[in-house]
Design an enzyme around this catalytic site. Structure first.
Site, mmCIF file in Angstrom:
data_model
loop_
_atom_site.group_PDB
_atom_site.id
_atom_site.type_symbol
_atom_site.label_atom_id
_atom_site.label_comp_id
_atom_site.label_asym_id
_atom_site.label_seq_id
_atom_site.Cartn_x
_atom_site.Cartn_y
_atom_site.Cartn_z
ATOM 1 N N HIS A 170 0.771 -1.173 0.031
ATOM 2 C CA HIS A 170 -0.093 -0.169 -0.180
ATOM 3 C C HIS A 170 0.876 1.222 -0.176
ATOM 4 O O HIS A 170 0.710 2.114 -0.718
ATOM 5 C CB HIS A 170 -0.845 -0.074 1.180
ATOM 6 C CG HIS A 170 -1.693 1.225 1.460
ATOM 7 N ND1 HIS A 170 -2.435 1.776 0.870
ATOM 8 C CD2 HIS A 170 -1.178 2.432 2.390
ATOM 9 C CE1 HIS A 170 -3.015 3.016 1.096
ATOM 10 N NE2 HIS A 170 -2.207 3.333 2.201
ATOM 11 N N HIS A 175 1.496 5.431 -2.207
ATOM 12 C CA HIS A 175 1.951 6.728 -1.521
ATOM 13 C C HIS A 175 3.073 7.243 -1.836
ATOM 14 O O HIS A 175 3.506 8.435 -2.286
ATOM 15 C CB HIS A 175 1.940 6.752 -0.023
ATOM 16 C CG HIS A 175 0.918 6.697 0.567
ATOM 17 N ND1 HIS A 175 -0.155 7.963 0.539
ATOM 18 C CD2 HIS A 175 0.146 5.814 1.209
ATOM 19 C CE1 HIS A 175 -1.375 7.749 1.306
ATOM 20 N NE2 HIS A 175 -1.326 6.226 1.881
ATOM 21 N N GLU A 216 -6.202 9.875 -0.351
ATOM 22 C CA GLU A 216 -6.110 8.605 -0.198
ATOM 23 C C GLU A 216 -7.217 7.919 -1.274
ATOM 24 O O GLU A 216 -7.094 6.752 -1.827
ATOM 25 C CB GLU A 216 -6.813 8.239 1.136
ATOM 26 C CG GLU A 216 -5.825 8.522 2.489
ATOM 27 C CD GLU A 216 -4.763 7.613 2.429
ATOM 28 O OE1 GLU A 216 -4.647 6.442 1.635
ATOM 29 O OE2 GLU A 216 -3.684 7.752 2.914
ATOM 30 N N SER A 235 -3.341 1.186 -4.543
ATOM 31 C CA SER A 235 -2.740 0.104 -4.013
ATOM 32 C C SER A 235 -3.572 -1.205 -3.866
ATOM 33 O O SER A 235 -3.265 -2.235 -3.248
ATOM 34 C CB SER A 235 -2.014 0.643 -2.632
ATOM 35 O OG SER A 235 -2.939 0.964 -1.737
HETATM 36 FE FE LIG Z 1 -2.675 5.401 2.819
#
Ligand SMILES: [Fe+2]
Length: 303
Positions: A170, A175, A216, A235
């Site tokens: 993730h 990110h 997000e 992700s």
């Molecule tokens: Fe996150």
């Protein structure tokens, strides 16, 4: 629990009274129903990485070098090529360009220490080793100082496409890539500094919701198409097609006044998303929001 289950994000649940000073756990806690519970080898590995990363975080030592196991590498090699195919179809251009420049391999799990050096060179961001989810205030405290907390553990092998908490897949594939983009890094740092400076729980909550529905779980308009912007979607092999194709998802224009009043449930697939008109627009909205909430006399963005 199934392959389409979402990735849970940092620092929930949302309760204005509780979001100011939650604490960071000092031992590994796997939640009820976690696929790794009962697997002694997995729990031991997670505990070892938890202790190592926590120590490196608290002592400001930077990301430790990890000797990844064959099982962890197998999971990485199973999940990341599938994500890459979906990224090529659905990810926004900021993400794709940054991912391409960063060159994260689908064969070998990258070392955060070397990714951090690349980011530092490009945008002045660095990676902070995180033992697990951090409290909102701790998390954004690092971001305010241009550090992005990133986990170094891999999800359980029984459900390679699902993790109940943010793991390295993730973090590294959601990110980290856009941190190579200068404008993205500035936006994130602004939100980090504002969230750290805010004292009113409702202001913190507004910034948290703004982040959730953009950083997000944001969608973005690009050349007449809706692309994926948010790391939580990027992700997850389940969330990407769900977010852009499913008829069960409500996609509305990103209106900041509405976004900061909208609650979300991080424990399930996100079926209420907002579409950002452009990245430049989002950045301006973030600046205006911070000014509205905190005022220019109380808050100055430190670049
Ligand atoms: Fe996150």
């Amino acid at each position: 629990m199934n392959d389409d289950a979402p990735i849970v994000e940092y620092g929930e649940p949302i309760d204005p009274k509780s979001i100011i000073e939650p604490t960071d756990p000092d031992t590994l806690e796997l939640e009820q129903g976690h696929p790794g519970l009962g697997d002694d080898v997995y729990v031991r590995r997670r505990s070892d990485l938890f202790a190592l990363c926590r120590q490196h975080r608290l002592d400001q030592l930077g990301p430790p070098l990890i000797d990844y196991t064959a099982e962890e590498t197998r999971i990485w090699r199973e999940v990341t090529p599938k994500l890459h195919e979906l990224h090529l179809q659905h990810a926004c251009s900021i993400y794709l360009e940054a991912k391409n420049t960063l060159g994260i391999s689908s064969r070998e799990i990258p070392q955060l220490r070397s990714l951090s050096g690349r980011l530092q060179h490009e945008t002045g961001m660095h990676l902070v080793p995180a033992e697990g989810p951090l409290a909102y205030r701790t998390f954004y405290g690092y971001i305010a100082k241009r550090g992005f907390p990133v986990t170094q553990f891999i999800r359980h092998g029984s459900h390679p496409e699902f993790t109940p908490e943010p793991d390295m897949i993730h973090d590294c594939l959601g990110h980290v890539p856009p941190l190579m983009n200068h404008d993205y890094a500035e936006l994130l740092t602004l939100i980090g500094q504002a969230a750290t400076a805010a004292r009113d729980p409702l202001h913190v909550l507004a910034l948290k919701r703004f982040s959730w529905f953009s950083i997000e779980f944001g969608l973005i308009e690009e050349n007449g198409a809706t692309k994926v912007f948010g790391a939580g979607i990027l992700s997850s092999t389940g969330e990407i097609p769900f977010s852009v194709r499913s008829a069960d998802v409500v996609r509305r224009p990103f209106v900041t006044g509405e976004v900061i009043e909208t609650d979300y449930d991080p424990s399930r697939m996100q079926d209420h998303l907002f579409v950002i008109p452009s990245f430049a627009w989002l950045r301006k909205e973030a600046e205006d929001l911070v000014e509205r909430l905190l005022g220019t006399d109380q808050f100055t963005f430190k670049r």
